[in-house]
Design an enzyme around this catalytic site. Structure first.
Site, PDB file in Angstrom:
ATOM      1  CE  LYS A  86      -4.244  -1.750   2.087  1.00  0.00           C
ATOM      2  NZ  LYS A  86      -3.907  -3.171   1.909  1.00  0.00           N
ATOM      3  CG  ASP A 126      -3.110  -4.184  -1.886  1.00  0.00           C
ATOM      4  OD1 ASP A 126      -3.164  -4.927  -2.882  1.00  0.00           O
ATOM      5  OD2 ASP A 126      -2.881  -4.602  -0.743  1.00  0.00           O
ATOM      6  CG  MET A 127      -7.383   1.748  -5.790  1.00  0.00           C
ATOM      7  SD  MET A 127      -6.203   2.999  -6.375  1.00  0.00           S
ATOM      8  CE  MET A 127      -5.940   2.459  -8.081  1.00  0.00           C
ATOM      9  CD  GLN A 175     -10.783   0.455  -4.970  1.00  0.00           C
ATOM     10  OE1 GLN A 175     -10.546   1.553  -5.445  1.00  0.00           O
ATOM     11  NE2 GLN A 175     -10.714   0.200  -3.674  1.00  0.00           N
ATOM     12  NE  ARG A 232      -5.357  -8.403  -5.679  1.00  0.00           N
ATOM     13  CZ  ARG A 232      -4.466  -7.888  -4.830  1.00  0.00           C
ATOM     14  NH1 ARG A 232      -4.707  -6.719  -4.265  1.00  0.00           N
ATOM     15  NH2 ARG A 232      -3.340  -8.522  -4.563  1.00  0.00           N
ATOM     16  CE  LYS A 244     -18.981  -8.710  -6.445  1.00  0.00           C
ATOM     17  NZ  LYS A 244     -20.127  -9.372  -5.794  1.00  0.00           N
ATOM     18  CB  ALA A 260     -12.965  -3.335   0.581  1.00  0.00           C
ATOM     19  CG  HIS A 276     -14.326 -14.350  -1.057  1.00  0.00           C
ATOM     20  ND1 HIS A 276     -13.912 -13.095  -0.661  1.00  0.00           N
ATOM     21  CD2 HIS A 276     -13.294 -15.186  -0.783  1.00  0.00           C
ATOM     22  CE1 HIS A 276     -12.696 -13.167  -0.170  1.00  0.00           C
ATOM     23  NE2 HIS A 276     -12.299 -14.425  -0.228  1.00  0.00           N
ATOM     24  NE  ARG A 309      -9.418  -1.926   4.647  1.00  0.00           N
ATOM     25  CZ  ARG A 309      -8.433  -1.394   5.360  1.00  0.00           C
ATOM     26  NH1 ARG A 309      -8.669  -0.351   6.146  1.00  0.00           N
ATOM     27  NH2 ARG A 309      -7.210  -1.881   5.300  1.00  0.00           N
ATOM     28  NE  ARG A 310     -11.508  -7.995   3.815  1.00  0.00           N
ATOM     29  CZ  ARG A 310     -10.772  -6.928   3.483  1.00  0.00           C
ATOM     30  NH1 ARG A 310      -9.540  -6.791   3.934  1.00  0.00           N
ATOM     31  NH2 ARG A 310     -11.272  -6.005   2.700  1.00  0.00           N
TER      32      ARG A 310
END
Length: 305
Positions: free
Chosen positions: A99, A133-134, A162, A181, A184, A186, A224, A285-286
């Site tokens: 990041k 990572d965005m 994203q 990558r 959607k 997050a 997922h 966030r998960r």
């Protein structure tokens, strides 16, 4: 309604600096150990070895949030370099995810770029790939600008797009040939820049996946969602897109049975494996993404294992 409130609540908690600081002292509690592969490089390499043995490839991410001084950015850079070296020595099949804010983007742009150059030089020497990572929309434009700058000398770097952003399709036009990558999204974003409706996000997600694949670009589908995954498989078959041009990606600790099933079908499945002491923001966030993850975390908290 309850799901939306839950999501907003955990996204709010993910940005709480006081709780983030406290989490470093707690250790991997609150169920986080189920989705974070330890706090050290040694621990994450051990996890990656186990995943490789199941036919899964990986990307590791040294977690970090709220980096606001050069010393922290330098430390994060050093750990990324050491991680790449450990990957090379151990012989595991694994990339690195980073990041830019952890490498100093919010402090000084040139500091961040110089830190990325150090990481990419080691990745080049060890024949590895680095994914940027965005992050949230406030860092979006800078991330794409830095990526373009880095790729002038290092083709072994890519990023993330994203699907919930309105501009995703337009940005892909300028990223032909870049390993991406696709996700959607997050983070909690404004309706001024991002779709808020799940159906619209899903529709745009499939659109950008097809768009990037049809340019011949290597594409990582990080989801997922079994419906999305099956639609991608069908699209690739219908358009004679080889399995070597794309891969599926999932998070460590989630849907392990599905990950192994996809591998058994001859597809590449890459597992995103986070590690480090600064696990709090990632874990929140998960929890925000799916209400089911909350009960998942509670089971981990009260487990005797």
């Amino acid at each position: 309604m309850v799901e939306k409130i839950s999501k907003n609540f955990f996204l709010y908690l993910s940005k709480n600096k006081v709780l983030n600081k406290g989490a470093k002292k707690w250790g991997l509690k609150l169920g986080a150990s189920q989705v974070v592969a330890g706090t050290t490089i040694h621990q994450v390499i051990k996890v990656v070895k186990g995943l490789n043995q199941k036919g899964l490839v990986c990307t590791v991410d040294h977690l970090g949030e709220f980096v606001m001084n050069p010393a922290e950015a330098t430390e994060a850079t050093d750990i990324c370099v050491q991680t790449l070296e450990a990957i090379a020595v151990s012989g595991v099949n694994c990339n690195l995810s980073v990041k830019l804010t952890q490498l100093g983007l919010d402090i000084d742009r040139s500091l961040c770029v110089n830190n990325m150059l150090k990481i990419l030089e080691v990745a080049k020497k060890t024949n590895n790939f680095v994914r940027i990572d965005m992050e949230d929309y406030s860092h979006y434009e800078q991330t794409l600008e830095i990526l373009a700058e880095l790729r002038q000398s290092y083709p072994n770097v890519g990023t993330v797009i994203q699907a919930y952003f309105y501009r995703a399709q337009d940005d892909l036009k300028n990223l032909k040939g870049v390993p991406l990558r696709l996700v959607k999204g997050a983070y909690k974003e404004s309706g001024e820049v991002a779709y808020q409706n799940k159906e619209e996000i899903d529709e745009n997600y499939l659109t950008i996946i097809k768009q990037h694949l049809l340019t011949g670009s290597y594409t990582a589908i990080a989801s997922h969602d079994h419906v999305i995954i099956e639609k991608v498989k069908q699209f690739c078959k219908e358009n004679n897109i080889p399995k070597t041009q794309f891969e599926f990606q999932m998070l460590y600790g989630f849907r392990a049975d599905v990950q192994e099933e996809i591998v058994s079908q001859g597809y590449t499945m890459r597992v995103y494996v986070p590690f480090g002491k600064d696990w709090y923001g990632y874990f929140m966030r998960r929890l925000a993404e799916r209400p089911q993850n909350v009960s998942f975390a509670l089971r981990g908290l009260f487990s005797k294992k």
